[in-house]
Scaffold this motif. Structure first.
Motif, PDB file in Angstrom:
ATOM      1  N   GLY B  43       0.783  -1.098  -0.134  1.00 31.89           N
ATOM      2  CA  GLY B  43       0.023   0.003  -0.090  1.00 31.89           C
ATOM      3  C   GLY B  43       0.922   1.228   0.058  1.00 31.89           C
ATOM      4  N   LEU B  44       1.806   1.079   0.773  1.00 28.62           N
ATOM      5  CA  LEU B  44       2.706   2.556   1.034  1.00 28.62           C
ATOM      6  C   LEU B  44       3.539   2.727  -0.241  1.00 28.62           C
ATOM      7  CD1 LEU B  44       3.884   1.939   4.641  1.00 28.62           C
ATOM      8  CD2 LEU B  44       2.644   3.645   3.720  1.00 28.62           C
ATOM      9  N   SER B  47       1.229   3.940  -3.187  1.00 31.26           N
ATOM     10  CA  SER B  47       0.866   5.240  -2.795  1.00 31.26           C
ATOM     11  C   SER B  47       1.917   6.137  -3.281  1.00 31.26           C
ATOM     12  CB  SER B  47       0.498   5.249  -1.341  1.00 31.26           C
ATOM     13  OG  SER B  47      -0.057   6.585  -1.147  1.00 31.26           O
ATOM     14  N   ALA B  48       2.977   5.841  -2.803  1.00 31.34           N
ATOM     15  CA  ALA B  48       4.228   6.712  -3.091  1.00 31.34           C
ATOM     16  C   ALA B  48       4.479   6.747  -4.492  1.00 31.34           C
ATOM     17  CB  ALA B  48       5.459   6.093  -2.259  1.00 31.34           C
ATOM     18  N   ARG B  50       2.622   6.300  -6.945  1.00 29.30           N
ATOM     19  CA  ARG B  50       1.508   7.270  -7.576  1.00 29.30           C
ATOM     20  C   ARG B  50       1.565   8.613  -7.539  1.00 29.30           C
ATOM     21  NH1 ARG B  50      -2.264   2.846  -5.895  1.00 29.30           N
ATOM     22  NH2 ARG B  50      -2.649   3.763  -4.044  1.00 29.30           N
TER      23      ARG B  50
ATOM     24  N   LEU E  51      -0.089   4.320   6.231  1.00 32.43           N
ATOM     25  CA  LEU E  51      -0.931   4.537   4.866  1.00 32.43           C
ATOM     26  C   LEU E  51      -1.912   5.581   5.107  1.00 32.43           C
ATOM     27  CD1 LEU E  51      -1.092   2.654   2.504  1.00 32.43           C
ATOM     28  CD2 LEU E  51      -2.721   1.302   3.156  1.00 32.43           C
ATOM     29  N   MET E  54      -0.218   8.517   3.844  1.00 30.75           N
ATOM     30  CA  MET E  54      -0.144   8.438   2.527  1.00 30.75           C
ATOM     31  C   MET E  54      -1.434   8.869   1.633  1.00 30.75           C
ATOM     32  SD  MET E  54       3.052   8.107   1.737  1.00 30.75           S
ATOM     33  CE  MET E  54       3.422   6.994   0.328  1.00 30.75           C
ATOM     34  N   ARG E  55      -2.454   8.319   2.275  1.00 29.81           N
ATOM     35  CA  ARG E  55      -3.783   8.485   1.553  1.00 29.81           C
ATOM     36  C   ARG E  55      -4.130   9.599   1.500  1.00 29.81           C
ATOM     37  NH1 ARG E  55      -2.576   4.022  -0.975  1.00 29.81           N
ATOM     38  NH2 ARG E  55      -4.157   2.257  -0.647  1.00 29.81           N
ATOM     39  N   GLU E  58      -2.266  11.741  -0.844  1.00 28.65           N
ATOM     40  CA  GLU E  58      -2.603  11.203  -2.084  1.00 28.65           C
ATOM     41  C   GLU E  58      -4.045  11.728  -2.718  1.00 28.65           C
ATOM     42  OE1 GLU E  58      -2.267   6.866  -2.645  1.00 28.65           O
ATOM     43  OE2 GLU E  58      -2.793   6.893  -4.448  1.00 28.65           O
ATOM     44  N   LEU E  93       9.383   8.465   3.683  1.00 31.59           N
ATOM     45  CA  LEU E  93       8.973   7.881   2.636  1.00 31.59           C
ATOM     46  C   LEU E  93       8.619   9.043   1.549  1.00 31.59           C
ATOM     47  CD1 LEU E  93       8.342   4.942   1.231  1.00 31.59           C
ATOM     48  CD2 LEU E  93       5.839   5.300   2.252  1.00 31.59           C
ATOM     49  N   ILE E  97      10.222  10.509  -2.608  1.00 29.18           N
ATOM     50  CA  ILE E  97       9.632  11.010  -3.824  1.00 29.18           C
ATOM     51  C   ILE E  97       9.680  12.524  -4.121  1.00 29.18           C
ATOM     52  CG2 ILE E  97       8.121   8.736  -4.007  1.00 29.18           C
ATOM     53  CD1 ILE E  97       5.502  10.731  -3.223  1.00 29.18           C
TER      54      ILE E  97
END
Lengths: 504, 222, 306, 460, 144
Positions: B43-44, B47-48, B50, E51, E54-55, E58, E93, E97
């Motif tokens: 998932g992580l 997500s990263a 994306r 998560l 992150m979400r 996102e 994390l 990116i």
């Protein structure tokens, strides 16, 4: 009667800890990394909260912890730990445990009694729930300054056949027996644990309506077999085996409805016992399709009496508006025992709407029935057993004070077996804790010896409490307590200033 | 268990750059236990990736799936109906998993997102260490259950070397000298005399075999 | 056999032996080796050539030994198990013997992570003790590992290293015993600065009677500066430079420190000569070969017997 | 005998994860990754089904867990705990409790009646509807089989003016003109919503729901538009503009309209019925201490249907408001006493939240009920009333698919219908018409307390 | 410029303990800012997962706050520690990116200071914006 009790030696209480790795308690102890495993906490705690561990002690019995009230003690580990590595906190999981009738504290205290056979030493309420009415608002008022006689001279025995007929007189040493929970609704291990505990306590355990499994035969003398509307597994032979036969007209959890056993729980074995098809839901009809009048009822009682000439007949009814009339009718039809099942009890599956709304709570029904029977002049000819929402020794004593001779239990047993009251016993694989299930895997979660002893422990702890109550009233026998409304107050209807005595 | 570590995102990004539809596939076994390739990590990472694509204005479709085990056909089979929908599979399995998937779907592009590291022992939460190198010829019985092949930097059978100081290894001052451990443990057991013995050279053929090693058990066949 | 090991001869005759160490260059020029050989010639019995010491790539020990041999010295071929598997090791042993090299020192070698090839795969197919055993078997039984016979066995005087200063101390003597049991005939030790500890070690060696079975040559490294003393104390694996030595070096001005270093070395050699069971010294004058003749002279070990 | 009323149900999962009482709190850190992990062991496979709904940032751990505590108790490092779900605590309010809302959701999703094990876990009694119990028959009344049986229990009620007597001409022909009656198979009508997010979608869902159930939705005159015309047979138009503005074209297609009680109530009623004599005119009047008097007047003046409404908490409009059940009881008894009760039909609503409220309010004297908020809840409303404050609906009710919404409403009503049957069955009553005003077949908290507890503890 | 005026989309995860009336108290802000602000109450801040963070990013958050109790004051004892570590991990994390770590921020709140959730949120909104509009969101709006 009393002498018989005195002769009866109650089985030994034995420590029977949780089946699960960690018991649930009100407090939670954690040991931080700073711990150097000096072992002082293990040494200090008189309640055995800590166990030796490889790297640090394990607070695996923190359900026995006194919690914050312990801080006044010299052995308060949190303070004494040289590394200050021990943290004590209220168990946050406690807040979602239980419900209004069985709050977390009551569950935990019942588990404590089942584990130890003793009243909880922690600050746990073991007397009342949190339902804001009925038993939970009733209190005993003990006369001040009275300590009563010796505990071992107090009898808690009751007589089940008071009719004066030629049938046997049966005395049970504690005013309770274990109510019907059918095979199928509960596992065979649960059923046997209860039957064995009833045997050890010299009282009775009812089969419920799901038939009479062969495994129960060794305990025949302590079994009540149930004849309910579905007549599942009822045979002449099973009726002949026992000393008490119970007619179930209705049950408190679903008054006016037949029993429910949802399809998932109908395994091959259950189906066989009930002469049904595995996997299909079983709804008992309601009421007896052969009973449309008191006369029909009498015919049924006579039929049983004919088949088993020594058996006592018990009639289990629910609590409608005219519950008093129902009881009188049963008496005249020849019942020895009437079990009044109040609307808040029950163990198996039931529509929520009926559990909550249909028929009245036992707290109302008992006084009505007791008074009516007194007026009829037949109160001492029949045994009244109350059930449906009796959770504690105090509920039991209150029920007796409100007119019952004794009580009948179901849910409390399950809680002793570590039921957590998640209310999901009705469907799927059934009880995740292996109590009210027929799933072959889940059933294995419980052992017979363990289950038997837990129930024994709990009821012996109850008996101790009953003896204490009787003692405070200076009563020699529990029979003296029956119908003594004057020993009780309802907190909503009596000002403190009106109360003479000590409230508990 | 097999441990793995996620590759730096930059390396993963470079690998997946040519592809528009990517399935990130985790493995629910070893790498899930060492928190590098389970459902959460999938998932992580997805997500990263994306987010990264969005930041760079690329349109990429990245989906997630975690197999119970990526090195067993029966579990890989879950991919059968999906694999054609993707340009590339980014696997968070160990090397065995990646290769197993690749073998079953020879047409598909299978990319590794992990570096497979070692056979690990979970020393404590968040710490995995290597204690066994799967030499195929275990001698722990004579080395007081400390593997010198794995835990001695030089794999000495008759150590310690002259670099052992204060119980630490010359190659890494934070690593205990395996031979110190062996000696201490044998000392405690009163078995120091075991050290008098000269151990003959190892049979490395059991480790290296002729190419990949195999275990074949007829009794286990269907 | 055309040649004999001079070292073996010196030791067998009961002389106090002197060996020195010579590091090959980080390049292909033979001249460096020759120059070093000439400096040492006559002052030492044998010269050790290191084998890619500290994992840094240098001219091969085998080649350097061959060069020294040509210069008329008696080389000691140092061989580490780090870089070669048993095939290469045995092959080079045979090669060394064929080139007339008569001494071998069997070592594990410094870990590859220290040098300029940190990404290299450490081989460590066999360890140093197993190497000793292998040479011994090749020489005495004429067999390679696995038992296949050799057409001609190698002729080598077999040495091993010992570090009395590494941990665990108690085990160090046992390990020495193991090396001797495996077939080591001479031992060259790690540089000695901590005499007390060395003496204790020797006592234990004697207690086990190991000094009767093997020739022990004490390691000597003259300090060039106080900084070197500190560096060795802290950075070099398995080295024990006591505080007092460092302080002594520091107590003299920088330009006098080399002299002080020599002085310490001489004092150490003199002390070693007094210790029962020490059969010689092994001088490792790191990139300071010029010091060796001086040291040998001042320590009264000149001239050499052969 | 008419065919058995049957509500077709289909499982209709929510668009959002249901908000449940408790959640799992598990630390990954310190996890030993047991091979027999308590998470893998979960009877309900909670951990396997784990999923994150990003709209709500809601972990399925919070909605699938059944609180068996096995993981809490068996994790060797005690890394798992349970906690109250903050989103659950704030569902609804004191009246529309989280328990009620989640029970409604469950029914709307499954179409089944809530069944559970281990007895009753709620309070002994409570205010309002919780202060009464319904009766059951023990052994001496006619048999019946509840919802599972073969016997027919009718839940049909008739709305309209009832005649007390018929007059016949000498030739036997009926002289009395029989007033129109509308029969609904379930004693429930969908009322105006007290609030809701804007949007036609919700209205369409209600209308579709009412249509498929054979009942009605009350729609404001001002909200009528062409799109909902196809639902006219199931619409009760609430006249919130001038009655004249409702043209005869429309009036003739309607079966019922509702008018607010006012000065000219009866006149308006007469006017409307002149246009369409088959029309039933419902008079909507707020519950208040004076309402019995008014009901009496209206009834004697010929009212057909009286629709009493309380606020969303079941309270009337007064300083010391009475709960709907008490006031309805009073109105009913008042009309009974005057011998008028049977001429008129009562509708009552406001605060009707559960199936049992239906039975209980009918026992207290109404013929049928109107409901509102439960319809929204069926479509996942959380009774947060954000829409009322102009904040976006957290469950996007405005975007509801009418098909889905009506199916959920149908499911909920199926659940209620079956529960009504349970209660009727337990009482041995075969039709809901006979339940009306049967106060003798119920037990009231106040009476029982007075009889049983109030005298306790008095010595001597 | 403060975060509100900078037009940032803010997501706030918070431990429910700070404010038992959180659902009511946050409404004014929800009304004022609409979808620019999102609140997610947690039973305990330790319940946050990387998560979730992150979400949140996102799905368009420019800045994500995690409001946790002070370490040591968590009723689950370890929740705030977990929260801190998980947030830090996620920061690492997103930095990989190329997204700024500051887009995620942990705020430790003392329950004793009696701030309601809206007061807390307003305080955060009034802070100077250390990040600008998320580069991720820019693409989302193009896509839809």
């Amino acid at each position: 009667m009393a002498t018989e009790t005195n002769r009866f030696v109650f089985p030994e209480k034995r420590e029977t800890p949780s089946r699960f790795r960690n018991a649930i308690g009100k407090y939670r102890i954690t040991i931080a990394k700073a711990c150097n495993n000096c072992g002082l906490c293990i040494e200090l705690c008189p309640y055995g909260v800590f166990k030796k561990g490889l790297r640090k002690p394990k607070p695996s019995c923190d359900h026995l912890c006194l919690g914050f009230p312990c801080s006044k003690n010299t052995f308060y580990c949190v303070e004494r730990c040289p590394e200050k590595a021990i943290s004590l906190a209220v168990n946050p999981s406690f807040e979602i445990l239980g419900d209004k009738r069985w709050p977390a504290e009551l569950l935990a205290s019942t588990w404590h009694m089942a584990e130890t056979g003793k009243i909880p030493h922690q600050d746990l309420n073991y007397k009342t729930g949190n339902s804001s009415g009925g038993f939970d608002k009733l209190r005993f008022v003990f006369p001040e300054g009275k300590t009563g006689g010796k505990s071992d001279e107090i009898s808690t025995a009751i007589e089940l056949n008071r009719s004066g007929d030629s049938r046997p007189r049966i005395t049970i040493p504690i005013p309770l027996y274990l109510g019907g929970m059918s095979f199928g609704s509960v596992s065979i291990a649960t059923m046997l644990s209860r039957a064995r505990a009833a045997t050890a306590l010299n009282t009775f355990c009812c089969t419920g309506e799901g038939g009479y499994p062969d495994e129960l035969i060794p305990y025949d003398n302590h079994i009540i077999t149930q004849v309910a509307t579905g007549l599942f597994g009822v045979r002449e032979e099973t009726i002949k085996r026992v000393r008490i036969v119970e007619f179930k007209y209705a049950q408190g959890a679903k008054p006016g409805l037949g029993g429910h056993l949802l399809g998932d729980k109908v395994t091959q074995r259950v189906a066989q016992m009930r002469e049904a098809i595995a996997g299909s839901a079983l709804f008992s009809p309601f009421p007896f399709h052969s009973v449309y009048s008191v006369e029909d009822h009498k015919k049924h009682v006579d039929w049983i009496k004919e088949i088993n000439q020594k058996a006592l007949v018990s009639v289990k009814v629910s609590t409608p508006t005219d519950v008093d009339m129902v009881v009188v009718g049963s008496y005249y039809a020849g019942a020895h025992i009437v079990q009044l099942d109040g609307s808040y009890g029950g163990t198996g599956a039931a529509p929520d709407i009926s559990k909550k709304n249909i028929a009245m709570p036992i707290e109302y029904a008992l006084p009505k029935v007791h008074k009516f029977l007194l007026e009829e002049g037949i109160r001492d000819k029949i045994t009244i057993i109350a059930s449906g929402g009796i959770r504690t020794a105090y509920d039991m004593a209150k029920a007796i004070a409100m007119g019952a001779d004794g009580v009948c239990l179901g849910t409390a047993d399950l809680v002793a077996l570590e039921c957590i009251r998640c209310h999901h016993c009705e469907s799927g694989r059934g009880c995740a804790r292996g109590i009210a299930t027929t799933d072959f895997e889940l059933v294995k979660l419980m052992e017979l010896e363990w289950g038997t002893q837990r129930i024994i422990n709990m009821y012996e702890a109850w008996r101790d409490q009953l003896v204490y109550i009787l003692k405070r009233f200076d009563m020699k026998s529990v029979t003296e307590l029956t119908g003594r409304f004057d020993t009780l107050v309802h907190l909503d209807y009596m000002g403190k200033e009106e109360i003479e005595g000590e409230i508990e | 268990m097999i441990t793995g570590e996620r590759k730096p995102l930059s390396e993963i990004k470079e690998m997946v750059a040519p592809f528009k539809k990517i399935l990130v596939v985790g493995c629910g076994t070893c790498v899930a236990e060492c928190a590098s390739g389970g459902e959460k990590e999938v998932g992580l990472l997805a997500s990263a990736l994306r987010m990264d694509a969005r930041m760079e204005g690329r349109k990429v479709d990245i989906k997630e799936l975690t197999l119970d085990r990526q090195c067993v056909f029966e579990f890989i089979d879950q991919l059968t109906d999906l694999i054609d929908q993707y340009d590339a599979i980014l696997s968070l399995g160990c090397g065995a998993g990646v290769q197993a998937v690749a073998e079953i779907f020879p047409e598909a592009v299978i990319l590794p997102a992990l570096n497979t590291t070692f056979i690990g022992e979970t020393k404590e939460a968040g710490l995995w260490i290597e204690n066994c190198r799967a030499c195929g010829d275990c001698k722990l019985g004579v080395f007081a259950a400390v593997c010198p092949i794995t835990r001695c930097a030089k794999g000495l059978f008759n150590g310690p070397c002259g670099g052992s100081k204060d119980g630490k290894c010359e190659a890494d001052a934070n690593t205990p000298c395996a031979w110190q451990l062996i000696i201490d443990r044998l000392d405690k057991r009163g078995q120091l005399d075991l050290l008098q013995k000269i151990y003959p050279p190892a049979d490395w053929s059991r480790q290296q075999g002729k190419g990949p090693r195999k275990i074949h058990r007829e009794d286990q066949e269907i | 056999m055309k040649y004999e090991s001079r070292l073996k001869k010196v030791l067998a005759a009961g002389h106090f032996a002197v060996t020195a160490e010579c590091g090959p260059p980080k390049g292909a020029e033979p001249a460096v080796i020759r120059r070093k050989g000439r400096i040492l010639k006559g002052f030492v019995d044998s010269v050790n050539v290191t084998d890619n010491q500290t994992g840094v790539v240098r001219l091969s020990s085998l080649a350097a030994c061959a060069l020294l041999k040509k210069e008329g010295l008696d080389p000691v071929f140092q061989m580490v198990t780090r870089d070669r598997n048993r095939i290469a090791l045995q092959s080079d042993i045979l090669g060394a013997s064929a080139l007339g090299i008569r001494n071998i020192l069997c070592l594990s070698g410094d870990h590859q992570s220290f040098g300029n090839q940190a990404q290299a795969k450490g081989v460590f197919d066999i360890d140093s003790i197993q190497l000793i055993q292998t040479v011994r078997q090749m020489r005495d039984e004429g067999k390679v590992l696995g038992g296949e016979p050799l057409s001609e066995p190698p002729h080598l005087f077999i040495g091993a290293a010992a570090n009395p200063f590494a941990d665990p101390f108690a085990y160090r003597v046992i390990r020495l015993g193991k090396k001797v049991a495996a077939g080591a005939e001479f031992i060259q030790t790690q540089c000695i600065y901590n005499l007390a500890r060395f003496k204790e070690w020797m006592k234990r060696v004697r207690d086990r009677g190991i000094d009767e079975k093997v020739y022990i040559l004490g390691g000597i490294t003259p300090l060039k500066s106080a900084r070197m003393a500190e560096y060795m104390s802290k950075q070099v694996a398995g080295m024990d430079v006591p505080e007092e030595i460092i302080n002594r070096m520091k107590s003299v001005p920088a330009d006098k420190q080399r002299q002080e270093g020599l002085k310490i070395a001489i004092e150490t050699i003199e002390a070693l000569r007094q210790i029962k069971g020490v059969h010689g010294v092994h001088i490792m004058a790191i990139e300071w070969e010029e010091a060796v003749p001086q040291l040998v002279g001042l320590a009264g070990l000149y001239p050499r017997p052969y | 005998m008419p065919p058995k009323y049957n509500i077709h149900t289909t499982r209709m999962p929510g668009r959002f994860q249901p908000v449940t009482k408790s959640g799992v709190i598990a630390w990954e850190e310190g996890c030993l990754k047991c091979t027999r992990c308590v998470k893998k062991d979960c009877v309900y496979k909670v951990y396997e089904k784990r999923e994150l709904d990003t709209r709500q940032m809601l972990d399925s751990l919070d909605s699938v867990c059944m609180d068996c505590f096995r993981c809490v108790q068996n994790c060797p490092n005690r890394l798992i705990q349970k906690g109250l779900n903050p989103a659950y605590k704030v569902l609804g309010d004191q009246y529309w409790t989280p328990e009620i809302i989640s029970t409604l959701w469950l029914q709307a999703e499954s179409g089944r009646i809530p069944v559970s094990g281990a007895g009753y876990g709620g309070p002994f009694s409570g205010p309002g509807f919780d202060a009464m119990w319904t009766d059951m028959s023990e052994i001496v009344r006619p048999t019946r089989d509840g919802i599972h049986g073969r016997e027919y229990i009718s839940t049909t009620v008739d709305l309209g003016r009832k005649l007390m007597a018929l007059e016949f001409a000498p030739d036997g022909s009926l002289m009395t003109r029989t007033p129109p009656l509308v029969e609904i198979p379930l004693p429930v009508i969908f009322d105006l919503l007290p609030w809701s997010p804007p949007g036609e979608q919700i209205t369409l869902a209600l209308l579709e729901g009412a249509k498929s159930l054979g009942t009605f939705t009350i729609i404001r005159q001002s909200d009528l538009d062409s799109e909902i015309e196809q639902y006219l047979p199931n619409i009760i138009v609430f006249i919130d503009k001038k009655p004249e503005s409702l043209g005869p074209g429309l009036l003739n297609r309607l079966r019922m309209v509702e008018i607010p009680d006012g000065k000219n109530t009866i006149a308006i009623k007469t006017m409307l019925k002149e246009i369409n004599p088959e029309l039933i005119v419902i008079i909507r009047l707020p519950l208040s201490p004076e309402v019995s008097e008014r009901a009496l007047t209206l009834t004697s003046e010929g009212a057909e249907v009286l629709h009493f409404y309380a606020d969303e908490f079941g309270l009337e409009h007064a300083d010391k408001p009475l709960f709907i059940k008490e006031r309805i009881k009073e109105i009913h008894l008042c009309l009974v006493e005057k011998g008028l009760r049977d001429q008129v039909t009562f509708l009552a609503g406001g605060g009707i939240a559960m199936a049992e409220h239906m039975a209980k309010l009918i026992i207290c004297g109404t013929d049928a009920l109107t409901i509102d908020i439960p319809l929204l809840v069926a479509m996942e409303c959380r009774v947060c009333r954000r829409c009322k404050e102009g904040i976006d609906c957290p469950v996007e009710l405005d975007k509801v698919d009418p098909e889905w919404g009506s199916a959920r409403i149908r499911n909920l009503m199926a659940g209620w219908h079956n529960q009504l049957l349970e209660i009727l069955g337990a009482m041995g009553i075969r039709e809901v018409r006979r339940l009306r005003g049967e106060m003798g077949r119920a037990m009231f908290f106040e009476d029982l307390e007075k009889e049983v507890f109030a005298t306790m503890g008095k010595r001597g | 410029m403060n975060q509100k005026d900078a037009g940032l989309d803010i997501t706030i995860f918070f431990c429910q303990r700070f404010d038992k009336d959180q659902d009511t108290n946050r409404r004014a802000l929800e009304k004022e800012l609409g979808s620019k602000i999102k609140f997610f109450p947690l039973p305990c801040s330790g319940r946050i997962e990387p998560l979730h963070l992150m979400r949140a990013l996102e799905t368009g958050a420019d800045k994500v706050y995690l409001l946790a109790c002070q370490e040591g004051a968590c009723r689950y004892l370890e929740g705030s520690i977990r929260a801190r570590k998980r947030l830090a991990y996620t920061q690492g994390l997103i930095e990989e990116i190329g997204l700024e770590g500051e887009r995620l921020e942990l705020i430790n709140v003392t329950p004793e200071n009696h701030m309601t959730i809206d007061e807390l949120a307003r305080e955060l909104l009034a802070r100077e914006a250390t990040v600008s509009l998320s580069p991720i969101k820019a693409v989302i709006s193009n896509e839809y």
